[in-house]
Design a protein around this motif. Structure first.
Motif, PDB file in Angstrom:
ATOM      1  N   UNK A  45      20.672  -4.032  -2.901  1.00 27.09           N
ATOM      2  CA  UNK A  45      20.669  -3.633  -4.309  1.00 27.09           C
ATOM      3  C   UNK A  45      19.508  -4.274  -5.070  1.00 27.09           C
ATOM      4  N   UNK A  46      19.105  -5.462  -4.662  1.00 28.84           N
ATOM      5  CA  UNK A  46      17.911  -6.080  -5.248  1.00 28.84           C
ATOM      6  C   UNK A  46      16.669  -5.284  -4.902  1.00 28.84           C
ATOM      7  N   UNK A  47      16.591  -4.798  -3.671  1.00 28.73           N
ATOM      8  CA  UNK A  47      15.466  -3.956  -3.272  1.00 28.73           C
ATOM      9  C   UNK A  47      15.484  -2.659  -4.071  1.00 28.73           C
ATOM     10  N   UNK A  48      16.666  -2.091  -4.240  1.00 32.40           N
ATOM     11  CA  UNK A  48      16.760  -0.864  -5.044  1.00 32.40           C
ATOM     12  C   UNK A  48      16.226  -1.104  -6.451  1.00 32.40           C
ATOM     13  N   UNK A  49      16.545  -2.254  -7.019  1.00 31.57           N
ATOM     14  CA  UNK A  49      16.029  -2.610  -8.345  1.00 31.57           C
ATOM     15  C   UNK A  49      14.505  -2.624  -8.336  1.00 31.57           C
ATOM     16  N   UNK A  50      13.923  -3.233  -7.310  1.00 33.08           N
ATOM     17  CA  UNK A  50      12.461  -3.294  -7.226  1.00 33.08           C
ATOM     18  C   UNK A  50      11.861  -1.896  -7.085  1.00 33.08           C
ATOM     19  N   UNK A  51      12.552  -1.011  -6.390  1.00 30.63           N
ATOM     20  CA  UNK A  51      12.056   0.345  -6.178  1.00 30.63           C
ATOM     21  C   UNK A  51      12.196   1.226  -7.406  1.00 30.63           C
ATOM     22  N   UNK A  52      13.278   1.005  -8.196  1.00 31.94           N
ATOM     23  CA  UNK A  52      13.608   1.952  -9.272  1.00 31.94           C
ATOM     24  C   UNK A  52      13.803   1.329 -10.647  1.00 31.94           C
ATOM     25  N   UNK A  53      14.006   0.008 -10.724  1.00 29.24           N
ATOM     26  CA  UNK A  53      14.320  -0.630 -11.999  1.00 29.24           C
ATOM     27  C   UNK A  53      15.769  -0.448 -12.401  1.00 29.24           C
ATOM     28  N   UNK A  59      17.533   9.572  -9.833  1.00 31.45           N
ATOM     29  CA  UNK A  59      17.198  10.856  -9.182  1.00 31.45           C
ATOM     30  C   UNK A  59      15.767  10.840  -8.631  1.00 31.45           C
ATOM     31  N   UNK A  60      15.424   9.747  -7.936  1.00 33.15           N
ATOM     32  CA  UNK A  60      14.091   9.605  -7.350  1.00 33.15           C
ATOM     33  C   UNK A  60      14.192   9.455  -5.840  1.00 33.15           C
ATOM     34  N   UNK A  61      13.112   9.745  -5.161  1.00 30.03           N
ATOM     35  CA  UNK A  61      13.060   9.561  -3.705  1.00 30.03           C
ATOM     36  C   UNK A  61      13.222   8.082  -3.360  1.00 30.03           C
ATOM     37  N   UNK A  62      12.663   7.196  -4.177  1.00 28.94           N
ATOM     38  CA  UNK A  62      12.809   5.758  -3.922  1.00 28.94           C
ATOM     39  C   UNK A  62      14.284   5.359  -3.894  1.00 28.94           C
ATOM     40  N   UNK A  63      15.062   5.930  -4.788  1.00 23.86           N
ATOM     41  CA  UNK A  63      16.486   5.615  -4.855  1.00 23.86           C
ATOM     42  C   UNK A  63      17.218   6.060  -3.592  1.00 23.86           C
ATOM     43  N   UNK A  64      16.803   7.203  -3.046  1.00 24.56           N
ATOM     44  CA  UNK A  64      17.455   7.712  -1.838  1.00 24.56           C
ATOM     45  C   UNK A  64      17.256   6.797  -0.639  1.00 24.56           C
ATOM     46  N   UNK A  65      16.236   5.971  -0.663  1.00 18.25           N
ATOM     47  CA  UNK A  65      16.023   5.023   0.429  1.00 18.25           C
ATOM     48  C   UNK A  65      17.251   4.149   0.633  1.00 18.25           C
ATOM     49  N   UNK A  99       7.946   5.451  -0.738  1.00 20.89           N
ATOM     50  CA  UNK A  99       7.882   4.030  -0.394  1.00 20.89           C
ATOM     51  C   UNK A  99       6.471   3.594  -0.046  1.00 20.89           C
ATOM     52  N   UNK A 100       5.720   4.450   0.604  1.00 17.79           N
ATOM     53  CA  UNK A 100       4.354   4.087   1.007  1.00 17.79           C
ATOM     54  C   UNK A 100       3.427   3.946  -0.200  1.00 17.79           C
ATOM     55  N   UNK A 101       3.763   4.589  -1.299  1.00 21.07           N
ATOM     56  CA  UNK A 101       2.946   4.470  -2.514  1.00 21.07           C
ATOM     57  C   UNK A 101       3.129   3.129  -3.208  1.00 21.07           C
ATOM     58  N   UNK A 102       4.225   2.434  -2.928  1.00 26.17           N
ATOM     59  CA  UNK A 102       4.508   1.163  -3.594  1.00 26.17           C
ATOM     60  C   UNK A 102       3.939   0.005  -2.788  1.00 26.17           C
ATOM     61  N   UNK A 103       3.112  -0.786  -3.417  1.00 29.10           N
ATOM     62  CA  UNK A 103       2.532  -1.947  -2.741  1.00 29.10           C
ATOM     63  C   UNK A 103       3.429  -3.169  -2.933  1.00 29.10           C
ATOM     64  N   UNK A 104       3.200  -4.171  -2.106  1.00 30.81           N
ATOM     65  CA  UNK A 104       3.928  -5.423  -2.258  1.00 30.81           C
ATOM     66  C   UNK A 104       3.671  -6.029  -3.637  1.00 30.81           C
ATOM     67  N   UNK A 105       2.427  -5.882  -4.121  1.00 28.39           N
ATOM     68  CA  UNK A 105       2.087  -6.432  -5.435  1.00 28.39           C
ATOM     69  C   UNK A 105       2.880  -5.725  -6.544  1.00 28.39           C
ATOM     70  N   UNK A 106       3.046  -4.410  -6.439  1.00 29.49           N
ATOM     71  CA  UNK A 106       3.847  -3.690  -7.433  1.00 29.49           C
ATOM     72  C   UNK A 106       5.300  -4.148  -7.413  1.00 29.49           C
ATOM     73  N   UNK A 107       5.827  -4.355  -6.205  1.00 32.83           N
ATOM     74  CA  UNK A 107       7.204  -4.836  -6.105  1.00 32.83           C
ATOM     75  C   UNK A 107       7.326  -6.215  -6.741  1.00 32.83           C
ATOM     76  N   UNK A 108       6.344  -7.072  -6.517  1.00 38.25           N
ATOM     77  CA  UNK A 108       6.389  -8.404  -7.116  1.00 38.25           C
ATOM     78  C   UNK A 108       6.313  -8.324  -8.644  1.00 38.25           C
ATOM     79  N   UNK A 109       5.503  -7.405  -9.168  1.00 39.44           N
ATOM     80  CA  UNK A 109       5.415  -7.240 -10.618  1.00 39.44           C
ATOM     81  C   UNK A 109       6.747  -6.746 -11.201  1.00 39.44           C
ATOM     82  N   UNK A 110       7.498  -6.000 -10.429  1.00 37.53           N
ATOM     83  CA  UNK A 110       8.785  -5.474 -10.897  1.00 37.53           C
ATOM     84  C   UNK A 110       9.902  -6.511 -10.790  1.00 37.53           C
ATOM     85  N   UNK A 111       9.655  -7.569 -10.037  1.00 41.26           N
ATOM     86  CA  UNK A 111      10.662  -8.609  -9.854  1.00 41.26           C
ATOM     87  C   UNK A 111      10.828  -9.387 -11.144  1.00 41.26           C
TER      88      UNK A 111
END
Length: 162
Positions: A45-53, A59-65, A99-111
């Motif tokens: 669920x923490x990863x889901x937060x990083x993917x979607x906020x 209703x996004x592809x990131x959420x379906x992950x 998922x491939x469009x999201x970089x590690x840096x973007x995930x860190x910025x969303x944390x």
């Protein structure tokens, strides 16, 4: 033990078999599919937060992950915390591309430990020291690799919270 998110890559034929005989899911996951499986522990669920906020499905592809239940087919069994969901290869392609469009840096910025701790995210450990670097990021990277392999091999994905 807690709520653990797991998923397996499988062929379309195997996915169809699970829809016909949902009980076969339990024997399928007991077999050694380690090179085709992923276990996100309690980080899902923490990863889901990083993917979607969001803590919950969007209703996004990131959420379906993580929340494949929103667009996948459900198996008519209970895996522990609900029904396992199947994402067909076309959906897996969409998830992988997102998922491939999201970089590690973007995930860190969303944390954001404060926002995450004040949200209904499971489990409540987001303000622990180095939680992003040592827990969330490694699992997010594994998830990205998992979907990349499934997409490359035109596989379906079955996921559950156990």
């Amino acid at each position: 033990m807690g709520m653990i998110w797991t998923a397996n890559r499988l062929s379309e034929a195997q996915a169809r078999e699970l829809l016909i005989d949902p009980e076969a899911y339990f024997s399928f996951i007991e077999e050694d599919h380690s090179e085709h499986a992923i276990d996100l522990d309690k980080a899902w669920q923490g990863i889901h937060w990083l993917l979607t906020g969001s803590a919950g499905p969007t209703d996004t592809a990131e959420s379906l992950a993580i929340y494949g239940w929103e667009a996948g087919e459900l198996l008519e069994i209970d895996a522990g915390y609900g029904q396992p969901a199947l994402l067909w290869p076309d959906r897996v392609q969409d998830v992988n591309a997102a998922l491939q469009r999201l970089t590690d840096q973007e995930l860190q910025q969303r944390f954001n430990p404060e926002q995450m701790s004040n949200s209904p995210l499971y489990p409540d450990l987001w303000d622990e020291e180095d939680i992003f670097e040592t827990y969330l990021l490694p699992y997010a990277q594994q998830l990205r690799k998992f979907y990349a392999a499934a997409a490359r091999n035109r596989q379906a994905v079955v996921m559950a919270i156990t």
